[in-house]
Write a protein that holds these residues in place. Sequence first.
Motif, PDB file in Angstrom:
ATOM      1  N   LEU A 169       6.775  -3.481  -1.089  1.00 50.50           N
ATOM      2  CA  LEU A 169       6.901  -2.140  -1.668  1.00 50.50           C
ATOM      3  C   LEU A 169       7.051  -2.229  -3.182  1.00 50.50           C
ATOM      4  CD1 LEU A 169       7.376   0.586   0.075  1.00 50.50           C
ATOM      5  CD2 LEU A 169       9.634   0.486  -0.934  1.00 50.50           C
ATOM      6  N   ALA A 170       7.875  -3.173  -3.627  1.00 55.23           N
ATOM      7  CA  ALA A 170       8.109  -3.366  -5.060  1.00 55.23           C
ATOM      8  C   ALA A 170       6.805  -3.747  -5.763  1.00 55.23           C
ATOM      9  CB  ALA A 170       9.163  -4.442  -5.275  1.00 55.23           C
ATOM     10  N   LYS A 171       6.034  -4.579  -5.100  1.00 58.24           N
ATOM     11  CA  LYS A 171       4.740  -4.975  -5.662  1.00 58.24           C
ATOM     12  C   LYS A 171       3.850  -3.745  -5.854  1.00 58.24           C
ATOM     13  CE  LYS A 171       1.575  -8.798  -5.011  1.00 58.24           C
ATOM     14  NZ  LYS A 171       0.775  -9.419  -3.939  1.00 58.24           N
ATOM     15  N   GLY A 172       3.872  -2.870  -4.876  1.00 57.53           N
ATOM     16  CA  GLY A 172       3.090  -1.632  -4.941  1.00 57.53           C
ATOM     17  C   GLY A 172       3.574  -0.681  -6.030  1.00 57.53           C
ATOM     18  N   LEU A 173       4.787  -0.907  -6.499  1.00 58.84           N
ATOM     19  CA  LEU A 173       5.339  -0.108  -7.600  1.00 58.84           C
ATOM     20  C   LEU A 173       5.177  -0.852  -8.936  1.00 58.84           C
ATOM     21  CD1 LEU A 173       8.625   1.099  -5.840  1.00 58.84           C
ATOM     22  CD2 LEU A 173       6.794   2.604  -6.650  1.00 58.84           C
ATOM     23  N   ARG A 209       0.848  -1.205   0.000  1.00 53.72           N
ATOM     24  CA  ARG A 209       0.000   0.000   0.000  1.00 53.72           C
ATOM     25  C   ARG A 209       0.882   1.253   0.000  1.00 53.72           C
ATOM     26  NH1 ARG A 209      -4.152   3.090   1.144  1.00 53.72           N
ATOM     27  NH2 ARG A 209      -4.412   4.043   3.190  1.00 53.72           N
ATOM     28  N   LEU A 210       1.923   1.223   0.825  1.00 56.12           N
ATOM     29  CA  LEU A 210       2.861   2.352   0.842  1.00 56.12           C
ATOM     30  C   LEU A 210       3.480   2.525  -0.549  1.00 56.12           C
ATOM     31  CD1 LEU A 210       4.614   4.519   2.239  1.00 56.12           C
ATOM     32  CD2 LEU A 210       6.145   2.697   2.993  1.00 56.12           C
ATOM     33  N   GLY A 211       3.910   1.420  -1.139  1.00 54.97           N
ATOM     34  CA  GLY A 211       4.546   1.473  -2.457  1.00 54.97           C
ATOM     35  C   GLY A 211       3.657   2.099  -3.517  1.00 54.97           C
ATOM     36  N   SER A 212       2.360   1.834  -3.416  1.00 49.35           N
ATOM     37  CA  SER A 212       1.432   2.357  -4.424  1.00 49.35           C
ATOM     38  C   SER A 212       1.286   3.873  -4.318  1.00 49.35           C
ATOM     39  CB  SER A 212       0.070   1.666  -4.298  1.00 49.35           C
ATOM     40  OG  SER A 212      -0.576   2.109  -3.121  1.00 49.35           O
ATOM     41  N   LEU A 213       1.700   4.442  -3.172  1.00 51.03           N
ATOM     42  CA  LEU A 213       1.549   5.888  -2.946  1.00 51.03           C
ATOM     43  C   LEU A 213       2.858   6.662  -3.142  1.00 51.03           C
ATOM     44  CD1 LEU A 213      -0.645   5.658   0.290  1.00 51.03           C
ATOM     45  CD2 LEU A 213      -1.426   6.275  -2.004  1.00 51.03           C
ATOM     46  N   LEU A 214       3.935   5.957  -3.448  1.00 52.07           N
ATOM     47  CA  LEU A 214       5.231   6.633  -3.546  1.00 52.07           C
ATOM     48  C   LEU A 214       5.380   7.440  -4.825  1.00 52.07           C
ATOM     49  CD1 LEU A 214       7.555   3.902  -2.010  1.00 52.07           C
ATOM     50  CD2 LEU A 214       6.724   6.011  -0.935  1.00 52.07           C
ATOM     51  N   ARG A 260       5.919  16.205   3.200  1.00 51.74           N
ATOM     52  CA  ARG A 260       5.471  15.169   2.269  1.00 51.74           C
ATOM     53  C   ARG A 260       5.273  13.816   2.973  1.00 51.74           C
ATOM     54  NH1 ARG A 260       3.726  11.790  -1.074  1.00 51.74           N
ATOM     55  NH2 ARG A 260       5.054  10.117  -1.805  1.00 51.74           N
ATOM     56  N   PHE A 261       6.223  13.436   3.803  1.00 55.06           N
ATOM     57  CA  PHE A 261       6.141  12.121   4.450  1.00 55.06           C
ATOM     58  C   PHE A 261       5.162  12.110   5.622  1.00 55.06           C
ATOM     59  CE2 PHE A 261      10.272  11.962   2.214  1.00 55.06           C
ATOM     60  CZ  PHE A 261       9.926  10.956   1.333  1.00 55.06           C
ATOM     61  N   GLU A 262       4.993  13.263   6.277  1.00 52.69           N
ATOM     62  CA  GLU A 262       3.960  13.389   7.323  1.00 52.69           C
ATOM     63  C   GLU A 262       2.587  13.082   6.709  1.00 52.69           C
ATOM     64  OE1 GLU A 262       3.801  14.278  10.589  1.00 52.69           O
ATOM     65  OE2 GLU A 262       5.897  14.830  10.981  1.00 52.69           O
ATOM     66  N   LYS A 283      -0.043   9.856   7.303  1.00 55.65           N
ATOM     67  CA  LYS A 283      -1.444  10.037   7.710  1.00 55.65           C
ATOM     68  C   LYS A 283      -2.357   9.298   6.750  1.00 55.65           C
ATOM     69  CE  LYS A 283      -0.677  14.418   9.982  1.00 55.65           C
ATOM     70  NZ  LYS A 283      -0.514  15.828   9.592  1.00 55.65           N
ATOM     71  N   GLU A 284      -2.017   9.360   5.467  1.00 56.59           N
ATOM     72  CA  GLU A 284      -2.840   8.690   4.466  1.00 56.59           C
ATOM     73  C   GLU A 284      -2.800   7.169   4.645  1.00 56.59           C
ATOM     74  OE1 GLU A 284      -2.123  10.057   0.490  1.00 56.59           O
ATOM     75  OE2 GLU A 284      -3.612   8.664  -0.346  1.00 56.59           O
ATOM     76  N   ILE A 285      -1.621   6.639   4.883  1.00 55.98           N
ATOM     77  CA  ILE A 285      -1.488   5.184   5.033  1.00 55.98           C
ATOM     78  C   ILE A 285      -2.210   4.680   6.277  1.00 55.98           C
ATOM     79  CG2 ILE A 285       0.146   3.304   5.470  1.00 55.98           C
ATOM     80  CD1 ILE A 285       2.187   5.189   4.013  1.00 55.98           C
TER      81      ILE A 285
END
Length: 151
Positions: free
Chosen positions: A48-52, A20-25, A141-143, A147-149
């Motif tokens: 993370l790679a999967k999310g990318l 999920r994090l990866g999809s938002l990067l 940006r990371f804050e 929050k989104e995640i």
Amino acid sequence: MSQFEFISKKPEDTMAFSERLGSLLQPGDVLALEGDLGAGKTTFTKGLAKGLNITRNVNSPTFTIIKEYYGRLPLYHMDVYRVEDSFEDLGFDEYFEGNGVTVVEWAHLIKEQLPEELLTIYLYLDESGSRKIVLEPKGERFEELCKEIMS
Ligand code: ADP
Ligand code: MG
């Protein structure tokens, strides 16, 4: 400094979270991964790679220090465990400032070279075998991303 926590009971939980994090990067994002051997840093990177949308299998770059993968964005996966001098310049800047996402396992070992804004992820292994994942964002940006995640 704000912190966000997540408990992962199994590898699949860690990978679902990092996917999920990866999809938002976004291009230029830098993630620092900290945790003992076997804590799950590489497992986290696999998700993370999967999310990318990276389809190649991600494995530990311990002996090569840097591995590159290509998906929705490039992923630069580093394991700096064997970097002996924290100032040793292996061209890290070019990765951090590039158009990909950089993930650094054992990032504190090159802390002098890390960018100011980054997302540090601590993985803790407890007696029960589960993992506590703590996100520590630096910069707006990371804050927002955290929050989104966590929402
Ligand atoms: P590191 O890169 O931090 O040395 P790895 O990801 O290579 O760690 O190894 C973590 C090991 O722990 C893997 O064999 C993985 O299957 C296992 N494991 C068990 N539970 C979890 C969990 N909740 N999250 C991540 N990995 C887990
Ligand atoms: Mg590893």
